[in-house]
Design an enzyme around this catalytic site. Structure first.
Site, PDB file in Angstrom:
ATOM      1  N   HIS A 399      42.555  37.322  45.896  1.00 37.39           N
ATOM      2  CA  HIS A 399      42.443  36.019  45.238  1.00 37.39           C
ATOM      3  C   HIS A 399      42.787  34.854  46.167  1.00 37.39           C
ATOM      4  CE1 HIS A 399      41.232  34.188  41.612  1.00 37.39           C
ATOM      5  NE2 HIS A 399      41.824  35.012  40.768  1.00 37.39           N
ATOM      6  N   ASP A 403      37.273  34.000  44.197  1.00 36.75           N
ATOM      7  CA  ASP A 403      37.598  33.728  42.799  1.00 36.75           C
ATOM      8  C   ASP A 403      36.565  34.393  41.903  1.00 36.75           C
ATOM      9  OD1 ASP A 403      35.312  32.039  42.779  1.00 36.75           O
ATOM     10  OD2 ASP A 403      36.521  30.341  43.434  1.00 36.75           O
TER      11      ASP A 403
END
Length: 429
Positions: A399, A403
């Protein structure tokens, strides 16, 4: 006569340490340049450390079974003349009949001497790093009693026991990177004790290296997950039609996995951010699409690489899967086979798994788990039921780099490619 030190080389991308599996020499032995000194195991590959020069083995500093960070001294050699300050490990391995562990410009390591000044960049063992971190000790202010002034674990313990005020240095600015510290977590002895009837299984060097790499990935990478269901009925029918003729003609199987890798490689071409690696202060978007594949043996997991997968046919990918799997299971993988991976695809479906969450192959941005193909009833257009071949694709993502938006688009593209496989859209040749 001069004393030269041999350091633990970096034997692959993202490899931060190696374990001395077996010494091939002992103090007093005469060695020639490029002679193998020790067998080393990392989470990526098994290799040998070659001698950088001719001389007599003076001291074996590292013990068998000991894990050392890259750049740590493993042994010393007495030589007749002083060599240059830097020795190219790549050249040594190549002359010993091996392969380059890294691009040439990346593998030069400092070869120190007992008479030389200490290196500007100090190196520390995992045990020293852990103790310093736990007790907020600034290692830059500690005088070591080890070889060439190295700080040993005993030095830190003595400092702690003496009650000398400890520096409150901020780890990010004073202490070394936490990257090596995280791998030490896997080496800590558990508090669990064996009971009567329990079987204790020693941790092999390979298993320890795998553990260290997995701990590092989980410790540093903020994992997130996504899963998508794919109808591969057309793919199953197409592969069933060609598999017998293909095996007779080529001598190896055309597997479903080859089709999945091809589809993922195509999608990576369209979504290049997925094909990135984490590099500390920057993200590197890789030009080449090199797919790492997981190959399991009875006690180890290897991750060889299919280079430029987007440029290969199904036949070419299937052949590499076949050849790399044989090399991994016979212990013949070389460093050239495991370097350069930019994205990992794991065939967990071969074990019957239908859903899983893979640990990212550091420093890559993501890993896709291809699950088992299962035939089950699906509601089709018009409300009718039909038996369809379905598979789950499970994506683990970093992350920091990715995304949900780009990952969703990427998986949707893979889904679209796989659901429309036929002779025209994905020929095997």
């Amino acid at each position: 006569m001069q004393i030269q030190n041999i350091l633990m080389p970096q034997l692959g991308e993202s490899v931060t340490e190696g374990t001395i599996e077996k010494w091939l020499v002992k103090p007093g032995d005469k060695v020639n340049k490029y002679d193998p000194l020790a067998e080393v195991v990392t989470d990526k590959v098994n290799a040998e450390i070659p001698s950088s020069f001719s001389g007599t083995i003076k001291e074996l500093i590292a013990n068998e079974g000991e894990t050392l960070p890259v750049g740590e001294v493993v042994c010393s050699i007495e030589v007749g003349e002083l060599l240059s300050e830097k020795t190219n490990i790549s050249e040594a391995i190549r002359n010993a009949g091996g392969t380059d562990p890294l691009p040439q410009e990346s593998v030069e390591v400092v070869i120190g001497t007992r008479q030389s000044e200490p290196q500007q960049k100090r190196r520390y063992s995992p045990a020293v790093l852990r103790l310093a971190n736990e007790h907020n000790i600034d290692l830059q202010l500690v005088e070591g009693t080890g070889l060439e002034g190295r700080i040993t674990r005993k030095d830190i313990l003595k400092l702690i026991e003496s009650g000398i005020p400890q520096s409150k240095a901020t780890p990010d600015t004073k202490n070394p990177s936490s990257e090596v510290q995280s791998s030490e977590m896997a080496n800590e002895k558990p508090t669990v004790k064996s009971a009567i009837g329990d079987i204790e299984i020693p941790v092999t060097a390979v298993r320890r290296a795998i553990a260290n790499n997995m701990v590092r990935s989980k410790h540093e990478v903020p994992h997130a997950w996504m899963m998508m269901e794919v109808d591969v009925t057309n793919l199953v029918a197409y592969r069933d039609d060609i598999k017998r003729e293909f095996k007779e003609k080529e001598g190896f199987n055309v597997t479903y996995f080859a089709f999945f890798i091809k589809a993922i490689a195509r999608a990576l071409k369209e979504f290049p951010m997925m094909n990135s690696v984490w590099a500390g202060d920057k993200i590197i978007q890789k030009k080449e699409i090199n797919i790492s594949i997981a190959v399991a043996t009875e006690d180890a997991l290897f991750v060889p690489v299919i280079k430029n997968a987007d440029e290969k046919s199904i036949k070419g990918i299937a052949k590499e899967i076949h050849e790399l799997s044989i090399l991994a299971r016979t212990g013949k993988l070389k460093s050239e086979h495991i370097q350069g991976g930019t994205f990992t695809v794991n065939n967990t479906g071969s074990f019957g798994s239908v859903q899983s969450m893979g640990i990212i192959n550091y420093p890559q941005a993501a890993i896709v788990q291809v699950e088992s193909i299962v035939k089950r009833p699906v509601i089709m257009n018009g409300g009718m039921f039909a038996a369809r071949d379905m598979v789950n694709l499970c994506l683990s993502l970093d992350h920091r780099i990715l995304d949900g938006l780009i990952c969703g688009k990427f998986l949707n593209r893979v889904k679209e490619i796989l659901e429309n496989v036929n002779k025209e859209t994905m020929s095997v040749y």
